[in-house]
Write an enzyme that holds these catalytic residues in place. Structure first.
Site, PDB file in Angstrom:
ATOM      1  N   SER A 143       7.338   7.898   7.861  1.00  0.00           N
ATOM      2  CA  SER A 143       6.229   7.345   7.089  1.00  0.00           C
ATOM      3  C   SER A 143       4.911   7.784   7.718  1.00  0.00           C
ATOM      4  O   SER A 143       4.858   8.078   8.920  1.00  0.00           O
ATOM      5  CB  SER A 143       6.304   5.810   7.085  1.00  0.00           C
ATOM      6  OG  SER A 143       5.094   5.234   6.621  1.00  0.00           O
ATOM      7  N   TYR A 156       7.285  -1.553  12.301  1.00  0.00           N
ATOM      8  CA  TYR A 156       7.634  -0.522  11.310  1.00  0.00           C
ATOM      9  C   TYR A 156       7.127   0.837  11.765  1.00  0.00           C
ATOM     10  O   TYR A 156       7.860   1.838  11.712  1.00  0.00           O
ATOM     11  CB  TYR A 156       7.018  -0.909   9.974  1.00  0.00           C
ATOM     12  CG  TYR A 156       7.227   0.087   8.864  1.00  0.00           C
ATOM     13  CD1 TYR A 156       8.452   0.199   8.220  1.00  0.00           C
ATOM     14  CD2 TYR A 156       6.179   0.903   8.433  1.00  0.00           C
ATOM     15  CE1 TYR A 156       8.643   1.107   7.184  1.00  0.00           C
ATOM     16  CE2 TYR A 156       6.360   1.811   7.404  1.00  0.00           C
ATOM     17  CZ  TYR A 156       7.591   1.916   6.786  1.00  0.00           C
ATOM     18  OH  TYR A 156       7.769   2.812   5.770  1.00  0.00           O
ATOM     19  N   ALA A 157       5.885   0.886  12.220  1.00  0.00           N
ATOM     20  CA  ALA A 157       5.299   2.145  12.665  1.00  0.00           C
ATOM     21  C   ALA A 157       6.053   2.715  13.866  1.00  0.00           C
ATOM     22  O   ALA A 157       6.275   3.927  13.956  1.00  0.00           O
ATOM     23  CB  ALA A 157       3.823   1.944  13.022  1.00  0.00           C
ATOM     24  N   ALA A 158       6.449   1.842  14.788  1.00  0.00           N
ATOM     25  CA  ALA A 158       7.183   2.294  15.966  1.00  0.00           C
ATOM     26  C   ALA A 158       8.536   2.879  15.584  1.00  0.00           C
ATOM     27  O   ALA A 158       8.977   3.893  16.145  1.00  0.00           O
ATOM     28  CB  ALA A 158       7.371   1.134  16.941  1.00  0.00           C
ATOM     29  N   LYS A 160       9.315   4.306  12.752  1.00  0.00           N
ATOM     30  CA  LYS A 160       9.099   5.593  12.093  1.00  0.00           C
ATOM     31  C   LYS A 160       8.665   6.660  13.096  1.00  0.00           C
ATOM     32  O   LYS A 160       9.057   7.832  12.972  1.00  0.00           O
ATOM     33  CB  LYS A 160       8.047   5.445  10.989  1.00  0.00           C
ATOM     34  CG  LYS A 160       8.482   4.543   9.846  1.00  0.00           C
ATOM     35  CD  LYS A 160       9.754   5.036   9.172  1.00  0.00           C
ATOM     36  CE  LYS A 160      10.065   4.257   7.904  1.00  0.00           C
ATOM     37  NZ  LYS A 160      11.293   4.728   7.221  1.00  0.00           N
ATOM     38  N   THR A 191       7.443   1.902  -5.248  1.00  0.00           N
ATOM     39  CA  THR A 191       8.855   1.554  -5.173  1.00  0.00           C
ATOM     40  C   THR A 191       8.964   0.037  -5.007  1.00  0.00           C
ATOM     41  O   THR A 191       7.977  -0.624  -4.660  1.00  0.00           O
ATOM     42  CB  THR A 191       9.556   2.226  -3.980  1.00  0.00           C
ATOM     43  OG1 THR A 191       9.023   1.672  -2.756  1.00  0.00           O
ATOM     44  CG2 THR A 191       9.345   3.742  -3.983  1.00  0.00           C
TER      45      THR A 191
END
Length: 249
Positions: A143, A156-158, A160, A191
């Site tokens: 992402s 979430y960032a980690a 990805k 989505t």
């Protein structure tokens, strides 16, 4: 306007997160291009609806991708019946907000397990000679948050970012066998997952406004995935490909 088409006739792929969103679109596009696809997801009802669109080319398995034994059993059964895989796409993932002061640690671990570790386990399986061909190609979903993490999305960032680093390392291991691996970094795509996130953050328009070309559709990302799986990308590996409508520009 010119269009790009692919011919994957005779090829076989496994796609996780295939019951909705971008994983669903990749599954359908591969099947439309002639491939046989093992579509994996949790929701058996939604998976069946995907299969109904290409009943002779899409084969489903409802399971939790974090269950290594169940994942291998599904892959093994598919390969035994249809032949070795030409590649894989790990689109399964969880997105949620995790503000530092009050984040849910269990939820944060679920994001890492589903997005990162399940992807690693999938690749570990499909690069084996008994499951995958020597020239197989693999794509893991990352992402833009891996590069420009948004507020309250550190977990979430980690997860990805871990995908991106793993891809660069794994590429060096599997290249001697002619196998490739890359990640795809979508921006804000319409989505069910991003709709859920938009409801939680309250104003998804803030994200979309930074995408020069507006919010994307699943097919905008799927085309890039099919390119990476195809022979046209045979000299591309260890790459983190951004497909974000200009979000990071």
């Amino acid at each position: 306007m010119n269009s790009v088409t692919y011919d994957f006739t005779g090829n076989r792929y496994v796609v996780t997160g295939a019951s909705s969103g971008m994983g669903r679109q990749v599954t359908l596009d591969l099947a439309q291009a002639g491939a046989e696809v093992l579509a994996i997801g949790r929701n058996s009802e939604r998976l069946q609806k995907v299969k109904d669109l290409y009943p002779t080319r899409i084969f489903t398995s409802s399971l939790n991708v974090c269950d290594k034994d169940a994942l291998e059993a599904a892959v093994s059964d598919f390969v035994m019946e249809h032949g070795r895989l030409n590649g894989s796409v790990h689109a399964a993932g969880i997105v949620d907000v995790t503000p530092l002061r009050v984040y849910d640690e269990e939820r944060a671990r679920q994001m890492m397990d589903t997005t990162f570790w399940a992807g690693v386990h999938l690749v570990q399986l499909v690069v084996k000679s008994k499951y995958g061909t020597k020239d197989s190609s693999h794509v893991l979903f990352s992402s833009v948050d891996a590069i420009a993490a948004n507020k309250s999305k550190f977990a979430y960032a980690a997860a990805k970012a871990a995908v991106n680093s793993a891809v660069r390392s794994i590429a060096k291991e599997i290249a001697p066998k002619g196998q490739r691996i890359n990640s795809i970094l979508p921006g804000w795509v319409d989505t069910p997952m991003t709709i859920f996130l938009g409801e939680k953050v309250g104003n998804p328009g803030n994200f979309v406004s930074e995408e020069l070309l507006g919010a994307g559709k699943p097919e905008d990302v799927s085309g890039a995935v099919l390119f990476l799986l195809s022979d046209k990308a045979r000299w591309i590996t260890g790459t983190n490909m951004v497909v974000d409508g200009g979000y990071l520009a």
